[in-house]
Design a protein around this motif. Structure first.
Motif, PDB file in Angstrom:
ATOM      1  N   LYS A  84      91.178  72.455   7.613  1.00  0.00           N
ATOM      2  CA  LYS A  84      90.793  73.530   6.691  1.00  0.00           C
ATOM      3  C   LYS A  84      91.557  74.766   7.126  1.00  0.00           C
ATOM      4  O   LYS A  84      91.418  75.227   8.271  1.00  0.00           O
ATOM      5  CB  LYS A  84      89.288  73.765   6.753  1.00  0.00           C
ATOM      6  N   MET A  86      89.264  73.520  11.681  1.00  0.00           N
ATOM      7  CA  MET A  86      89.557  74.800  11.017  1.00  0.00           C
ATOM      8  C   MET A  86      90.712  75.497  11.711  1.00  0.00           C
ATOM      9  O   MET A  86      90.679  75.664  12.933  1.00  0.00           O
ATOM     10  CB  MET A  86      88.335  75.712  11.199  1.00  0.00           C
ATOM     11  N   PHE A 143      89.474  84.995  10.534  1.00  0.00           N
ATOM     12  CA  PHE A 143      89.416  84.568   9.134  1.00  0.00           C
ATOM     13  C   PHE A 143      89.152  85.810   8.281  1.00  0.00           C
ATOM     14  O   PHE A 143      88.987  86.916   8.818  1.00  0.00           O
ATOM     15  CB  PHE A 143      88.341  83.491   8.934  1.00  0.00           C
ATOM     16  N   LYS A 171      75.701  73.361   5.631  1.00  0.00           N
ATOM     17  CA  LYS A 171      75.749  73.803   7.028  1.00  0.00           C
ATOM     18  C   LYS A 171      74.348  73.725   7.619  1.00  0.00           C
ATOM     19  O   LYS A 171      73.456  74.487   7.197  1.00  0.00           O
ATOM     20  CB  LYS A 171      76.282  75.233   7.117  1.00  0.00           C
ATOM     21  N   ASN A 231      86.904  82.677   2.439  1.00  0.00           N
ATOM     22  CA  ASN A 231      85.822  83.589   2.862  1.00  0.00           C
ATOM     23  C   ASN A 231      85.787  84.860   2.009  1.00  0.00           C
ATOM     24  O   ASN A 231      85.714  85.976   2.526  1.00  0.00           O
ATOM     25  CB  ASN A 231      85.926  83.934   4.351  1.00  0.00           C
ATOM     26  N   ASP A 268      90.129  77.818   2.747  1.00  0.00           N
ATOM     27  CA  ASP A 268      88.863  78.566   2.686  1.00  0.00           C
ATOM     28  C   ASP A 268      89.178  80.064   2.742  1.00  0.00           C
ATOM     29  O   ASP A 268      89.737  80.541   3.733  1.00  0.00           O
ATOM     30  CB  ASP A 268      87.968  78.174   3.875  1.00  0.00           C
ATOM     31  N   THR A 304      78.564  87.740   7.573  1.00  0.00           N
ATOM     32  CA  THR A 304      78.256  86.801   6.486  1.00  0.00           C
ATOM     33  C   THR A 304      76.817  87.006   6.010  1.00  0.00           C
ATOM     34  O   THR A 304      76.584  87.254   4.832  1.00  0.00           O
ATOM     35  CB  THR A 304      78.461  85.342   6.938  1.00  0.00           C
ATOM     36  N   ASP A 339      80.305  78.069  -0.240  1.00  0.00           N
ATOM     37  CA  ASP A 339      79.858  78.062   1.164  1.00  0.00           C
ATOM     38  C   ASP A 339      78.836  79.178   1.368  1.00  0.00           C
ATOM     39  O   ASP A 339      77.633  78.995   1.117  1.00  0.00           O
ATOM     40  CB  ASP A 339      81.066  78.185   2.091  1.00  0.00           C
ATOM     41  N   LYS A 386      92.325  78.680   6.958  1.00  0.00           N
ATOM     42  CA  LYS A 386      91.719  79.951   6.577  1.00  0.00           C
ATOM     43  C   LYS A 386      92.746  80.810   5.847  1.00  0.00           C
ATOM     44  O   LYS A 386      93.875  80.965   6.334  1.00  0.00           O
ATOM     45  CB  LYS A 386      91.210  80.677   7.832  1.00  0.00           C
ATOM     46  N   GLU A 403      87.789  76.594  -1.076  1.00  0.00           N
ATOM     47  CA  GLU A 403      86.430  77.033  -0.696  1.00  0.00           C
ATOM     48  C   GLU A 403      86.313  78.546  -0.781  1.00  0.00           C
ATOM     49  O   GLU A 403      87.174  79.267  -0.242  1.00  0.00           O
ATOM     50  CB  GLU A 403      86.149  76.548   0.738  1.00  0.00           C
ATOM     51  N   ASN A 446      80.842  74.171   9.054  1.00  0.00           N
ATOM     52  CA  ASN A 446      80.586  74.632  10.416  1.00  0.00           C
ATOM     53  C   ASN A 446      80.426  76.140  10.397  1.00  0.00           C
ATOM     54  O   ASN A 446      81.262  76.854   9.850  1.00  0.00           O
ATOM     55  CB  ASN A 446      81.764  74.232  11.315  1.00  0.00           C
ATOM     56  N   GLN A 447      79.351  76.624  10.987  1.00  0.00           N
ATOM     57  CA  GLN A 447      79.095  78.072  11.040  1.00  0.00           C
ATOM     58  C   GLN A 447      79.684  78.634  12.337  1.00  0.00           C
ATOM     59  O   GLN A 447      79.157  79.595  12.878  1.00  0.00           O
ATOM     60  CB  GLN A 447      77.573  78.284  10.963  1.00  0.00           C
TER      61      GLN A 447
HETATM   62  C1  MUC Z   1      83.471  78.949   7.117  1.00  0.00           C
HETATM   63  O1  MUC Z   1      83.502  77.838   6.593  1.00  0.00           O
HETATM   64  O2  MUC Z   1      83.528  79.924   6.373  1.00  0.00           O
HETATM   65  C2  MUC Z   1      83.366  81.549   8.953  1.00  0.00           C
HETATM   66  C3  MUC Z   1      82.496  82.472   8.509  1.00  0.00           C
HETATM   67  C4  MUC Z   1      81.288  81.818   8.280  1.00  0.00           C
HETATM   68  O3  MUC Z   1      80.257  82.302   7.858  1.00  0.00           O
HETATM   69  O4  MUC Z   1      81.424  80.502   8.567  1.00  0.00           O
HETATM   70  C5  MUC Z   1      82.689  80.273   9.124  1.00  0.00           C
HETATM   71  C6  MUC Z   1      83.388  79.070   8.613  1.00  0.00           C
END
Ligand code: MUC
Ligand code: MG
Length: 367
Positions: free
Chosen positions: A160, A134, A21, A266, A193, A191, A54, A242, A162, A217, A293-294
């Motif tokens: 979802k 995902m 991602f 989460k 990120n 999403d 993250t 997120d 990426k 997201e 989801n992490q």
């Molecule tokens: C998400 O929803 O972003 C990918 C990196 C992170 O921190 O969580 C995952 C899933």
């Protein structure tokens, strides 16, 4: 009943299908098993999944903060003093997944001691959730093939996708290919990120305007303060915050600032105590929520479904409960199973799960 010890055990389980991602990629679940022992022999469990790109947490860092900073502050407290636990953990800024795992292991121990499920303790709304899967980076053809496999095998119909940090045209081609292949039989959202700028995000969302997306997201960073506010103001779908909302206070800041209109909850990041606060805040503000989801293993997923199924608001949308499908194995005696697009809360007291000692022996990374 008092907390007698808090254990933090590293383990590593390879992925059969790495997840890629915009902010990173995962090839191995290098997680930390947290066990809270009481003086009466009850043991609560949870897992912390480090996401260095993250939150800056690493497997070693999580173990160190639990052993050196958190455990000494918690030993001697009772299982019902969870607000004392929360206040003590809150002295440390950051370390969200380490704090969350300790919190959830305490809830698990409490449930076991009362012979009640955590799901019931939290709210007990239902015993299952619809699942959202995902799709990590790949070519449009491979991502469609993967979605088809997931639909056929697990009955999951929410995806979802990426996006971000690769050509915008490639990402939009993926979403277009998915919608073209499945028509209106699946739900789709994206999403980023933080991988696009605000302007790239709006261009992409306009290009996908006919694809009936549920949400967008974290397409661009929250620190692009005015850019993100501008983007969110131009979108006609909810914008999920997120990684920009690791605490309830962050939720308030992002929403009041106009930089988010929906929230990913989460449990891996806010545990049960913090996730409940985020849930109540979102409910009070009238925001949509998604159980995120992490990139949890099955222990973390049992936590997420126990929480998500506990409230009406969190069951409105499919929860992200399927990342564990990409792992080669896990630690539970009875594996989680997704059927007909749903995941049930494991039955039984606490989280309803048991750690298989042989599997822990095989995958623990401290010997
Ligand atoms: C998400 O929803 O972003 C990918 C990196 C992170 O921190 O969580 C995952 C899933
Ligand atoms: Mg996300």
């Amino acid at each position: 009943m008092k907390i007698a010890a808090v254990e933090a055990i590293p383990f590593a389980i390879p992925y059969t299908k790495p997840l890629k991602f915009a902010s990173g990629e995962v090839h191995s679940a290098d997680h930390v098993l947290v066990r809270v022992h009481t003086d009466e022999g009850i043991v609560g469990v949870a897992e912390a999944p480090p996401r260095p790109y993250t939150y800056g947490e690493t497997q070693d860092g999580i173990i160190a903060v639990i052993r050196q900073i958190f455990a000494p502050q918690l030993v001697g407290l009772t299982l019902t003093e969870r607000e004392v636990v929360t206040a003590r953990l809150a002295r440390t800024v950051g370390n969200p997944t380490a704090k969350a795992a300790v919190d959830m292991a305490i809830w698990d121990a409490l449930g076991r001691s009362l012979d009640v499920s955590v799901n019931a303790l939290l709210g007990g709304y239902t015993d299952r959730m619809r699942v959202s899967h995902m799709l990590g980076f790949d070519s449009p053809e491979k991502m469609v093939a993967e979605a088809e496999r997931i639909v056929d095998r697990y009955g999951i119909r929410t995806f979802k996708v990426k996006v971000g940090r690769r050509p915008v045209e490639l990402d939009t081609a993926v979403v277009r290919a998915l919608r073209g292949h499945f028509g209106d039989t699946i739900e789709l959202y994206v999403d980023g990120n933080r991988g696009w700028t605000a302007a790239e995000s709006l261009r992409a969302m306009k290009e996908m305007a006919d694809l009936d997306l549920l949400f967008a997201e974290e397409l661009c960073p929250a620190d692009d303060v005015l850019g993100r506010r501008w983007l969110v103001g131009h979108l006609d779908v909810p914008f999920i915050a997120d990684e920009s909302v690791p605490t309830p206070a962050d939720v308030t800041r992002e929403v009041i600032g106009g930089s988010a209109t929906a929230i990913s909850i989460k449990t891996a990041r806010t545990g049960f105590t913090g996730s409940r606060r985020v849930h109540h805040l979102a409910e009070g503000l009238g925001l949509e929520v998604v159980i995120g989801n992490q990139i949890d293993g099955q222990i973390g997923t049992a936590c997420a479904v126990s929480f998500g199924a506990a409230f009406e608001l969190t069951t409105r949308r499919a929860g992200e409960l399927s990342n564990f499908l990409d792992m080669s194995d896990d630690l539970l005696t009875v594996p989680l199973r997704i059927r007909d697009g749903e995941l049930h809360v494991p039955p039984g007291p606490g989280l309803g799960i048991e750690i298989d000692p042989d599997k822990l022996d095989r995958y623990r990374a401290d010997r």
